[in-house]
Design a protein around this motif. Structure first.
Motif, PDB file in Angstrom:
ATOM      1  N   PRO A 122       0.839  -1.207   0.000  1.00 23.96           N
ATOM      2  CA  PRO A 122       0.000   0.000   0.000  1.00 23.96           C
ATOM      3  C   PRO A 122       0.875   1.258   0.000  1.00 23.96           C
ATOM      4  O   PRO A 122       2.024   1.231   0.451  1.00 23.96           O
ATOM      5  CB  PRO A 122      -0.788  -0.119   1.319  1.00 23.96           C
ATOM      6  N   PRO A 123       0.343   2.399  -0.479  1.00 22.95           N
ATOM      7  CA  PRO A 123       1.106   3.643  -0.507  1.00 22.95           C
ATOM      8  C   PRO A 123       1.125   4.313   0.856  1.00 22.95           C
ATOM      9  O   PRO A 123       0.627   5.417   1.051  1.00 22.95           O
ATOM     10  CB  PRO A 123       0.340   4.486  -1.540  1.00 22.95           C
ATOM     11  N   ARG A 124       1.691   3.640   1.823  1.00 22.94           N
ATOM     12  CA  ARG A 124       1.771   4.145   3.187  1.00 22.94           C
ATOM     13  C   ARG A 124       3.219   4.025   3.676  1.00 22.94           C
ATOM     14  O   ARG A 124       3.971   3.156   3.236  1.00 22.94           O
ATOM     15  CB  ARG A 124       0.872   3.341   4.136  1.00 22.94           C
ATOM     16  N   GLU A 125       3.601   4.892   4.609  1.00 23.66           N
ATOM     17  CA  GLU A 125       4.956   4.808   5.156  1.00 23.66           C
ATOM     18  C   GLU A 125       5.153   3.514   5.935  1.00 23.66           C
ATOM     19  O   GLU A 125       6.203   2.875   5.856  1.00 23.66           O
ATOM     20  CB  GLU A 125       5.233   6.010   6.078  1.00 23.66           C
ATOM     21  N   ILE A 126       4.132   3.137   6.688  1.00 23.83           N
ATOM     22  CA  ILE A 126       4.217   1.935   7.507  1.00 23.83           C
ATOM     23  C   ILE A 126       3.213   0.919   6.973  1.00 23.83           C
ATOM     24  O   ILE A 126       1.997   1.119   7.065  1.00 23.83           O
ATOM     25  CB  ILE A 126       3.905   2.238   8.994  1.00 23.83           C
ATOM     26  N   SER A 127       3.707  -0.147   6.392  1.00 22.80           N
ATOM     27  CA  SER A 127       2.832  -1.223   5.922  1.00 22.80           C
ATOM     28  C   SER A 127       3.613  -2.529   5.966  1.00 22.80           C
ATOM     29  O   SER A 127       4.837  -2.542   5.834  1.00 22.80           O
ATOM     30  CB  SER A 127       2.341  -0.950   4.502  1.00 22.80           C
ATOM     31  N   GLY A 128       2.904  -3.616   6.165  1.00 17.58           N
ATOM     32  CA  GLY A 128       3.563  -4.914   6.207  1.00 17.58           C
ATOM     33  C   GLY A 128       2.584  -6.021   6.520  1.00 17.58           C
ATOM     34  O   GLY A 128       1.428  -5.775   6.868  1.00 17.58           O
ATOM     35  N   LEU A 129       3.070  -7.240   6.391  1.00 14.11           N
ATOM     36  CA  LEU A 129       2.262  -8.426   6.623  1.00 14.11           C
ATOM     37  C   LEU A 129       3.024  -9.404   7.506  1.00 14.11           C
ATOM     38  O   LEU A 129       4.247  -9.552   7.384  1.00 14.11           O
ATOM     39  CB  LEU A 129       1.934  -9.120   5.296  1.00 14.11           C
ATOM     40  N   GLY A 130       2.283 -10.081   8.361  1.00 15.26           N
ATOM     41  CA  GLY A 130       2.880 -11.138   9.163  1.00 15.26           C
ATOM     42  C   GLY A 130       1.909 -12.295   9.294  1.00 15.26           C
ATOM     43  O   GLY A 130       0.690 -12.085   9.343  1.00 15.26           O
ATOM     44  N   ILE A 131       2.440 -13.497   9.335  1.00 14.26           N
ATOM     45  CA  ILE A 131       1.602 -14.682   9.534  1.00 14.26           C
ATOM     46  C   ILE A 131       2.432 -15.719  10.273  1.00 14.26           C
ATOM     47  O   ILE A 131       3.645 -15.838  10.057  1.00 14.26           O
ATOM     48  CB  ILE A 131       1.075 -15.230   8.185  1.00 14.26           C
ATOM     49  N   ASP A 132       1.796 -16.449  11.181  1.00 14.12           N
ATOM     50  CA  ASP A 132       2.533 -17.453  11.954  1.00 14.12           C
ATOM     51  C   ASP A 132       1.576 -18.522  12.445  1.00 14.12           C
ATOM     52  O   ASP A 132       0.421 -18.233  12.787  1.00 14.12           O
ATOM     53  CB  ASP A 132       3.229 -16.800  13.157  1.00 14.12           C
ATOM     54  N   THR A 237      -1.860 -16.772  13.738  1.00 11.11           N
ATOM     55  CA  THR A 237      -1.999 -15.318  13.844  1.00 11.11           C
ATOM     56  C   THR A 237      -1.693 -14.686  12.496  1.00 11.11           C
ATOM     57  O   THR A 237      -0.830 -15.153  11.751  1.00 11.11           O
ATOM     58  CB  THR A 237      -1.071 -14.732  14.913  1.00 11.11           C
ATOM     59  N   VAL A 238      -2.426 -13.625  12.191  1.00 17.13           N
ATOM     60  CA  VAL A 238      -2.272 -12.900  10.926  1.00 17.13           C
ATOM     61  C   VAL A 238      -2.327 -11.412  11.227  1.00 17.13           C
ATOM     62  O   VAL A 238      -3.254 -10.943  11.899  1.00 17.13           O
ATOM     63  CB  VAL A 238      -3.367 -13.259   9.912  1.00 17.13           C
ATOM     64  N   LEU A 239      -1.341 -10.679  10.715  1.00 22.58           N
ATOM     65  CA  LEU A 239      -1.281  -9.238  10.942  1.00 22.58           C
ATOM     66  C   LEU A 239      -1.182  -8.510   9.616  1.00 22.58           C
ATOM     67  O   LEU A 239      -0.303  -8.816   8.796  1.00 22.58           O
ATOM     68  CB  LEU A 239      -0.085  -8.895  11.839  1.00 22.58           C
ATOM     69  N   THR A 240      -2.114  -7.576   9.374  1.00 24.47           N
ATOM     70  CA  THR A 240      -2.067  -6.731   8.187  1.00 24.47           C
ATOM     71  C   THR A 240      -1.894  -5.296   8.671  1.00 24.47           C
ATOM     72  O   THR A 240      -2.747  -4.768   9.363  1.00 24.47           O
ATOM     73  CB  THR A 240      -3.337  -6.863   7.334  1.00 24.47           C
ATOM     74  N   LEU A 241      -0.775  -4.690   8.313  1.00 24.24           N
ATOM     75  CA  LEU A 241      -0.405  -3.373   8.814  1.00 24.24           C
ATOM     76  C   LEU A 241      -0.382  -2.382   7.664  1.00 24.24           C
ATOM     77  O   LEU A 241       0.355  -2.547   6.696  1.00 24.24           O
ATOM     78  CB  LEU A 241       0.982  -3.451   9.467  1.00 24.24           C
ATOM     79  N   ASP A 242      -1.206  -1.340   7.782  1.00 26.10           N
ATOM     80  CA  ASP A 242      -1.318  -0.328   6.729  1.00 26.10           C
ATOM     81  C   ASP A 242      -1.691   0.981   7.416  1.00 26.10           C
ATOM     82  O   ASP A 242      -2.850   1.265   7.623  1.00 26.10           O
ATOM     83  CB  ASP A 242      -2.379  -0.748   5.701  1.00 26.10           C
ATOM     84  N   ALA A 243      -0.666   1.756   7.799  1.00 24.61           N
ATOM     85  CA  ALA A 243      -0.915   2.971   8.582  1.00 24.61           C
ATOM     86  C   ALA A 243      -0.376   4.202   7.875  1.00 24.61           C
ATOM     87  O   ALA A 243       0.526   4.111   7.076  1.00 24.61           O
ATOM     88  CB  ALA A 243      -0.260   2.839   9.961  1.00 24.61           C
TER      89      ALA A 243
END
Length: 243
Positions: A122-132, A237-243
């Motif tokens: 995404p066009p954001r400074e802070i974005s990322g994905l995590g899964i475990d 766990t699933v993390l979607t980060l888009d700030a």
């Protein structure tokens, strides 16, 4: 990709069990999972799938070779949806996956499951994905393991919750792993389990807070919501980060 690898039982989109509560933009992320049985694994499957067998994996046990292959098969399905078919996700110098430009993703594997999540960044400074994904820690082992995963304050908080301490501890471990996978490509520095604190644990979501400043945009106190699912033996766990 060519015909299915010998050790692969199935490859499917979505999560292998449960539902998770994700961020509002979670629909942008694609998840695939691969079930496998390393009893049927053969090194030749790498060539058949068009996936390179890295030297650091080739010398590993069959379990590691099989789970690496299964993870890359799941990654191929995700990347095909995102417009990068047959892209071989290599291991970087820091041992993290190397994704195509403009793509963020994460991989996890456990027992007979491998999962991949990915999206167009995404066009954001802070974005990322995590899964475990993790097996719930055996109750007797929690006594030795918890000080390296959570603080005394987190342990006291978990004692107020209806789920077992073993499940809470495994969820904390897994959520902190997912957060690390999401943030490491942004900050390019390691941080510890105890640098992150569980501040809320509700139905299908867990909230984490940084206890250290990683970058000016990620100061101590920054919070992250991570979705989770639990079955009788495992947590995801699933993390979607888009700030």
């Amino acid at each position: 990709m060519n015909r299915t690898a010998s050790c692969v039982l199935s490859v499917q989109p979505g999560l292998p069990f449960g539902q998770v509560e994700l961020s509002a933009r979670h629909a942008l992320a694609h998840v695939w999972y691969c079930r496998f049985d390393n009893a049927f694994y053969h090194d030749e499957d790498y060539g058949r799938q068009g996936i390179a067998l890295p030297s650091i994996i080739a010398g590993s046990a069959i379990k590691r070779r099989a789970e690496y292959l299964a993870g890359r098969i799941a990654a191929d399905r995700v990347l095909t949806v995102l417009g990068y078919p047959r892209f071989d996700v290599q291991i970087g110098k820091d041992r993290t996956p190397c994704w195509p430009n403009g793509i963020q993703g994460a991989l996890t594997h456990h027992a007979n499951l491998a999962l991949c999540i990915g999206w167009h960044r995404p066009p954001r400074e802070i974005s990322g994905l995590g899964i475990d994904i993790e097996t719930v820690i055996d109750a007797p082992r929690t006594r030795d393991l918890w000080p390296g995963i959570i603080s005394a304050g987190e342990r006291a908080f978990f004692s107020t919750l209806p789920c077992s301490f073993a499940t809470c501890l495994t969820l904390a471990f897994s959520a902190k792993e997912s957060l690390f996978k999401a943030l490491y490509p942004l900050v390019l520095r390691y941080f510890d389990f105890l640098d992150v604190q569980v501040v809320q644990l509700g139905d299908n979501h867990i909230t984490l807070a940084l206890l250290v400043t990683l970058t000016p945009a990620l100061p101590a106190g920054t919070r992250f919501d991570c979705g989770y699912a639990v079955d009788e033996n495992n947590v995801l766990t699933v993390l979607t980060l888009d700030a």
